[in-house]
Scaffold this motif. Structure first.
Motif, short mmCIF file in Angstrom:
data_model
loop_
_atom_site.label_atom_id
_atom_site.label_comp_id
_atom_site.label_asym_id
_atom_site.label_seq_id
_atom_site.Cartn_x
_atom_site.Cartn_y
_atom_site.Cartn_z
N ALA A 55 0.98 -1.39 -0.26
CA ALA A 55 -0.43 0.24 -0.12
C ALA A 55 1.13 1.49 -0.06
CB ALA A 55 -0.97 -0.25 1.44
N PRO A 56 0.27 2.51 -0.34
CA PRO A 56 1.16 3.14 -0.11
C PRO A 56 1.15 3.27 0.99
CG PRO A 56 -0.61 4.21 -1.61
CD PRO A 56 -1.54 2.54 -1.19
N GLU A 57 0.89 3.38 1.92
CA GLU A 57 1.18 3.83 3.44
C GLU A 57 0.38 3.07 4.41
OE1 GLU A 57 2.03 7.64 4.72
OE2 GLU A 57 -0.46 7.99 4.52
N VAL A 58 1.01 2.56 4.88
CA VAL A 58 -0.24 1.84 6.08
C VAL A 58 -0.17 2.62 7.55
CG1 VAL A 58 -0.90 -0.11 7.08
CG2 VAL A 58 0.30 0.29 5.28
N CYS A 59 -1.30 2.47 8.48
CA CYS A 59 -1.72 2.97 10.08
C CYS A 59 -0.76 1.48 10.67
CB CYS A 59 -2.52 3.05 10.32
SG CYS A 59 -3.05 3.33 11.87
N VAL A 60 -0.18 2.29 11.63
CA VAL A 60 -0.08 0.76 12.37
C VAL A 60 -1.30 0.03 13.03
CG1 VAL A 60 0.29 2.49 14.82
CG2 VAL A 60 2.06 0.32 14.38
N CYS A 61 -1.83 0.95 13.40
CA CYS A 61 -3.37 0.31 13.69
C CYS A 61 -3.72 -0.91 13.14
CB CYS A 61 -5.00 1.33 13.64
SG CYS A 61 -4.74 2.07 13.00
N ASP A 62 -2.96 -0.92 11.48
CA ASP A 62 -3.95 -1.86 10.93
C ASP A 62 -3.08 -2.54 10.56
OD1 ASP A 62 -6.40 -0.65 10.18
OD2 ASP A 62 -4.93 1.04 8.54
N LEU A 63 -1.89 -2.57 11.22
CA LEU A 63 -0.39 -3.78 11.25
C LEU A 63 -1.07 -4.63 11.75
CD1 LEU A 63 2.41 -1.62 10.14
CD2 LEU A 63 1.39 -3.02 8.66
N THR A 64 -0.33 -4.54 13.24
CA THR A 64 -1.20 -4.78 15.00
C THR A 64 -2.31 -6.48 14.93
OG1 THR A 64 -0.19 -2.94 16.14
CG2 THR A 64 -1.29 -4.84 17.19
N PRO A 65 -3.11 -5.65 14.79
CA PRO A 65 -4.95 -7.25 14.98
C PRO A 65 -3.81 -8.42 13.59
CG PRO A 65 -5.36 -5.09 14.13
CD PRO A 65 -3.59 -4.72 13.90
#
Length: 123
Positions: A55-65
């Motif tokens: 993705a162009p950028e990813v939030c850590v909130c989307d990585l952790t789960p």
């Protein structure tokens, strides 16, 4: 035994390296790219890198789960990727957003290029 900190890689400071199939790396070149390979050598970091790169950028909130790991453990792995020069991060409010550093991957791609063999060119 104290943990060894990885140096932060500044890719702008070094125009590294011709393909390893062209000539062997010298010690300085190897020290430049080794932290990137070391960072990618962990399965969790490799998965994180794959998620960030897709993705162009990813939030850590989307990585952790996506992992059965604690937030601090994910943060540690992301820090290793940042220090290796593979990702950049920006804090926006309470969340951190990650994106790939394309120059790092171009550098690794050049390093890993192999010349085409006669079998590959005939196909």
């Amino acid at each position: 035994m104290p943990k060894q900190a990885l140096p932060v890689v500044d890719l702008r400071a070094v125009a590294c390296c011709p393909p390893i199939a062209v000539r062997p790396l010298d010690a300085g070149e190897a020290e430049t790219v080794a932290p990137m390979f070391k960072a990618l050598g962990d399965p969790v970091r490799l998965r994180l890198m794959s998620m960030i790169a897709s993705a162009p950028e990813v939030c850590v909130c989307d990585l952790t789960p996506a992992f059965e790991l604690s937030g601090p453990t994910i943060s540690h792995h992301l820090k290793v990727l940042r220090e290796a020069g593979l990702v950049d991060a920006d804090r926006r409010g309470t969340w951190v957003w990650y994106r790939v550093r394309p120059e790092a991957f171009r550098q690794l791609a050049v390093l890993l290029q192999l010349p085409a063999t006669a079998d590959e060119t005939v196909a």
